[in-house]
Design a protein around this motif. Structure first.
Motif, short mmCIF file in Angstrom:
data_model
loop_
_atom_site.label_atom_id
_atom_site.label_comp_id
_atom_site.label_asym_id
_atom_site.label_seq_id
_atom_site.Cartn_x
_atom_site.Cartn_y
_atom_site.Cartn_z
N ASN A 89 0.77 5.79 13.48
CA ASN A 89 0.02 6.23 12.30
C ASN A 89 1.01 6.93 11.37
O ASN A 89 1.89 7.65 11.82
CB ASN A 89 -1.08 7.21 12.70
CG ASN A 89 -1.77 7.82 11.49
OD1 ASN A 89 -2.45 7.12 10.74
ND2 ASN A 89 -1.55 9.11 11.26
N ILE A 93 0.84 -1.20 0.00
CA ILE A 93 0.00 0.00 0.00
C ILE A 93 0.87 1.25 0.00
O ILE A 93 0.58 2.24 -0.70
CB ILE A 93 -1.03 -0.02 1.17
CG1 ILE A 93 -2.02 1.14 1.03
CG2 ILE A 93 -0.37 0.04 2.53
CD1 ILE A 93 -3.00 0.97 -0.10
N LEU A 116 -7.02 3.03 -1.42
CA LEU A 116 -7.53 2.44 -0.18
C LEU A 116 -8.90 1.83 -0.42
O LEU A 116 -9.21 0.77 0.09
CB LEU A 116 -7.62 3.51 0.91
CG LEU A 116 -6.34 4.25 1.26
CD1 LEU A 116 -6.59 5.22 2.40
CD2 LEU A 116 -5.24 3.29 1.65
N GLU A 136 -3.65 13.86 0.95
CA GLU A 136 -3.24 13.48 2.30
C GLU A 136 -3.74 12.08 2.63
O GLU A 136 -4.94 11.78 2.48
CB GLU A 136 -3.80 14.47 3.33
CG GLU A 136 -3.41 14.10 4.75
CD GLU A 136 -3.87 15.12 5.79
OE1 GLU A 136 -4.44 16.16 5.39
OE2 GLU A 136 -3.66 14.87 6.98
N PHE A 137 -2.82 11.21 3.03
CA PHE A 137 -3.16 9.84 3.42
C PHE A 137 -2.81 9.61 4.88
O PHE A 137 -1.79 10.12 5.36
CB PHE A 137 -2.34 8.83 2.60
CG PHE A 137 -2.81 8.63 1.19
CD1 PHE A 137 -3.64 7.58 0.87
CD2 PHE A 137 -2.40 9.49 0.18
CE1 PHE A 137 -4.06 7.38 -0.43
CE2 PHE A 137 -2.82 9.30 -1.13
CZ PHE A 137 -3.66 8.24 -1.44
N ASN A 138 -3.63 8.80 5.58
CA ASN A 138 -3.26 8.29 6.90
C ASN A 138 -3.39 6.78 6.85
O ASN A 138 -4.46 6.27 6.50
CB ASN A 138 -4.21 8.84 7.97
CG ASN A 138 -3.92 10.30 8.26
OD1 ASN A 138 -2.87 10.63 8.81
ND2 ASN A 138 -4.83 11.18 7.85
N ILE A 139 -2.33 6.09 7.16
CA ILE A 139 -2.43 4.62 7.24
C ILE A 139 -1.74 4.14 8.51
O ILE A 139 -0.88 4.81 9.06
CB ILE A 139 -1.85 3.91 6.00
CG1 ILE A 139 -0.41 4.35 5.71
CG2 ILE A 139 -2.70 4.13 4.77
CD1 ILE A 139 0.23 3.58 4.55
N ALA A 140 -2.17 2.96 8.96
CA ALA A 140 -1.60 2.41 10.20
C ALA A 140 -0.24 1.78 9.92
O ALA A 140 -0.03 1.19 8.86
CB ALA A 140 -2.55 1.38 10.78
N ILE A 184 -7.75 0.11 6.20
CA ILE A 184 -6.31 0.37 6.03
C ILE A 184 -5.94 1.79 6.44
O ILE A 184 -4.86 2.04 6.95
CB ILE A 184 -5.91 0.19 4.55
CG1 ILE A 184 -6.30 -1.20 4.08
CG2 ILE A 184 -4.43 0.45 4.34
CD1 ILE A 184 -6.18 -1.34 2.59
N GLY A 185 -6.86 2.72 6.22
CA GLY A 185 -6.56 4.10 6.56
C GLY A 185 -7.53 5.03 5.86
O GLY A 185 -8.62 4.62 5.48
N ASN A 186 -7.14 6.29 5.73
CA ASN A 186 -8.02 7.23 5.05
C ASN A 186 -7.22 8.13 4.14
O ASN A 186 -6.00 8.27 4.28
CB ASN A 186 -8.83 8.04 6.07
CG ASN A 186 -7.95 8.88 6.96
OD1 ASN A 186 -7.29 9.81 6.49
ND2 ASN A 186 -7.91 8.57 8.24
#
Lengths: 368, 368
Positions: A94, A73, B270, A103-107, B296-298
């Motif tokens: 995060n 990913i 995503l 803008e992406f946020n993934i774990a 997975i995220g945002n």
């Protein structure tokens, strides 16, 4: 961790690190790439515990740190971003990725959870020019076995001795050997997994640097510019191949490589429909006649040669003879035979740095 | 039959005839290509009984005749022969192929056993320039359904009326419509199977000629130079699509097509991991904000637009909205909305020859 990094450079280095990541890992953290930001460099690490890759690129560091992020990913996101500076921030596992209006946020996972790579104490090392090393991989790895019950033959034997490096692969049906002259006092012997060389070759694709190879006990380390590839070595005895490469012959023919390859490929069109892939060669009066008979039909090819020695009928699995000939970049090649039951040895006329040996299929003479 | 034919020409025409041959045919003879030699022409025929192709090439005929030969093996053999004249002889259902020093014998079937193609009585016909027809196929076929329980929607509706040809495809989630102006007095309506158009497009790939289209009852015939493609038409009623393409709107935005596509593609990275492929658009103060939240995220994307009308929150399956935008070759596109529960209609700003309509996914306003 908080860094600013170039989108194209990061994409390139993710591609490199991904080569060591197995799609079938059972340890979830090994699906990830370890990012470590320190001393104005971003280091990317990938591993499947057998093959490990570390690769460095320049970045602007606002806050040092580390994080593990899902390899696929992360690669997909960075690749799709515009060609602009990318800001990557990690906080509480995060990962925040910003680039222009995206803008992406993934774990992610903490960098500390990533396994340590094996500590490699490098001993001897030597350098091979990039293009030569790519040729070696192309001309040998295909001849390794896929049979995991013979683990040492899934790799390529590398021997340094007498100012020569030999690379040897064999699978019980054929053998491929490449020799490179090299001024070195090192004497060493190791078996490098075929898969490591295959993945290494993909990394070399768009690189210009030479390859430095360091040997340690149990591991080999390849350094190419800003990238380091660690591979576990295979244990066990390699097959004692030297005895089977005989130099005497009863029949020897010189043939145009492209013509011979084309004829074998045509003969294989019918042959490959059956399991045996059988092609029959008759060497007679300065010609090779190639025949194949299957349920679908039959094919007959004739090629002119320069023949030395007696006439001969001999049969091969077309795949095994073809694969070796395909990787030989020569105008003419020489085939040496010692009767219909012994291996055929193929090499260049003047160049003998590459040797391909293929076992025949035993057929009654009436079957020719 | 005994003929001499050019290797490259024959390879090209085998490739054409093969497009109509199904890998999953249950009638063994339909695996074959029918060769017929007559009047200095070799005719190749392939069919799966729904899509049939006849293609002609020049040859030197020593003896007229016909034979059916396995399509795949015949194609493989001819392709691998040297670029030289090929002699093909059929005798007692055996096909003998000679070219330079190569000779093949394969089994065939008598030409008489090959099924007759449907007799097509051509009625009206018209011509479309090659590049325009390729564009039509690319912009419509993807929107047909794969659902065989709705057979008429597996095809593209072609309507000739008022000096315009309309091509319409829809699958219940989106609709693609292309209109071409054409001076013709013909009025007609037919549904061409999507698969026929897809295979036709492959044949058009390396051709320069225009496409002549003839309509008969139950069939359509495409003639491109020396090749004729016959396709069965689909029966049944097409969906009455005209009612759903409304021209009024409450919100309308003009957006750079490439920027919008890139943002949607990133948002889908995503989204596609989940089944819904959900992307949420908020149109507000001359900006579109695109969001997607998954396990997975945002992701959050912002794009500048020229907005006309009220603000709006609306959600889409990202695949359906993206597929239509991808095939639009325009710098800017216009999206027209009639609230969050009605379809979005996308077309060019000046050009309105292509219309793409996509249904939203119903979401509560709290979910934006």
């Amino acid at each position: 961790m908080k860094i600013i990094v170039d989108q194209r450079q990061l994409t390139k280095h993710i591609n490199i690190a991904q080569k060591s990541i197995s799609a079938r890992t059972t340890l979830q953290i090994l699906d990830g790439i370890l990012l470590e930001a320190k001393n104005n460099k971003l280091k990317l690490t990938g591993t499947d515990l057998e093959l490990s890759i570390e690769t460095y690129l320049d970045c602007q560091i606002i806050e040092e740190g580390s994080i593990v992020v899902g390899s696929r990913i992360f690669g997909d996101i960075i690749k799709k971003l515009p060609d602009s500076p990318v800001e990557i921030t990690s906080k509480n596992n995060n990962i925040n990725i910003r680039c222009q209006n995206s803008e992406f946020n993934i774990a992610g996972n903490p960098g500390e959870e990533y396994p340590d790579l094996p500590l490699v104490l490098e001993k001897d090392s030597f350098t091979i020019p990039m293009d030569i090393f790519k040729g070696v991989i192309r001309q040998t790895v295909f001849a390794t076995t896929q049979d995991e019950t013979r683990p040492s033959l899934t790799g390529v034997l590398v021997e340094l001795d007498n100012n020569t490096i030999s690379f040897v692969a064999l699978d019980g049906y054929r053998l491929a050997m490449k020799k490179i002259p090299m001024k070195t006092s090192i004497e060493a012997k190791m078996i490098i997994p075929g898969r490591s060389l295959t993945e290494l070759n993909k990394i070399l694709d768009d690189r210009e640097e030479d390859v430095n190879i360091s040997i340690s006990s149990g591991n080999v380390v390849f350094t190419i510019g800003d990238t380091t590839v660690y591979s576990r070595l295979l244990e066990g005895q390699f097959f004692n191949y030297k005895d089977i490469i005989r130099t005497d012959h009863k029949t020897s023919v010189i043939v145009n490589k492209k013509d011979f390859q084309n004829s074998l490929e045509r003969a294989s069109l019918l042959a490959k429909e059956e399991k045996a892939n059988l092609v029959k060669l008759s060497i007679l009066d300065n010609q090779i006649s190639i025949k194949s008979n299957t349920e679908i039909g039959n094919v007959h090819e004739v090629i002119d040669t320069q023949q030395d020695g007696e006439n001969l009928n001999i049969a091969f699995n077309s795949r095994y003879i073809l694969e070796g000939i395909k990787v030989m970049d020569l105008e003419n090649i020489k085939l040496n035979f010692m009767g219909s039951l012994n291996p055929c040895i193929i090499n260049g006329i003047e160049e003998d740095d590459y040797t391909y040996l293929v076992l025949p299929v035993r057929l009654a003479q009436d079957d020719f």
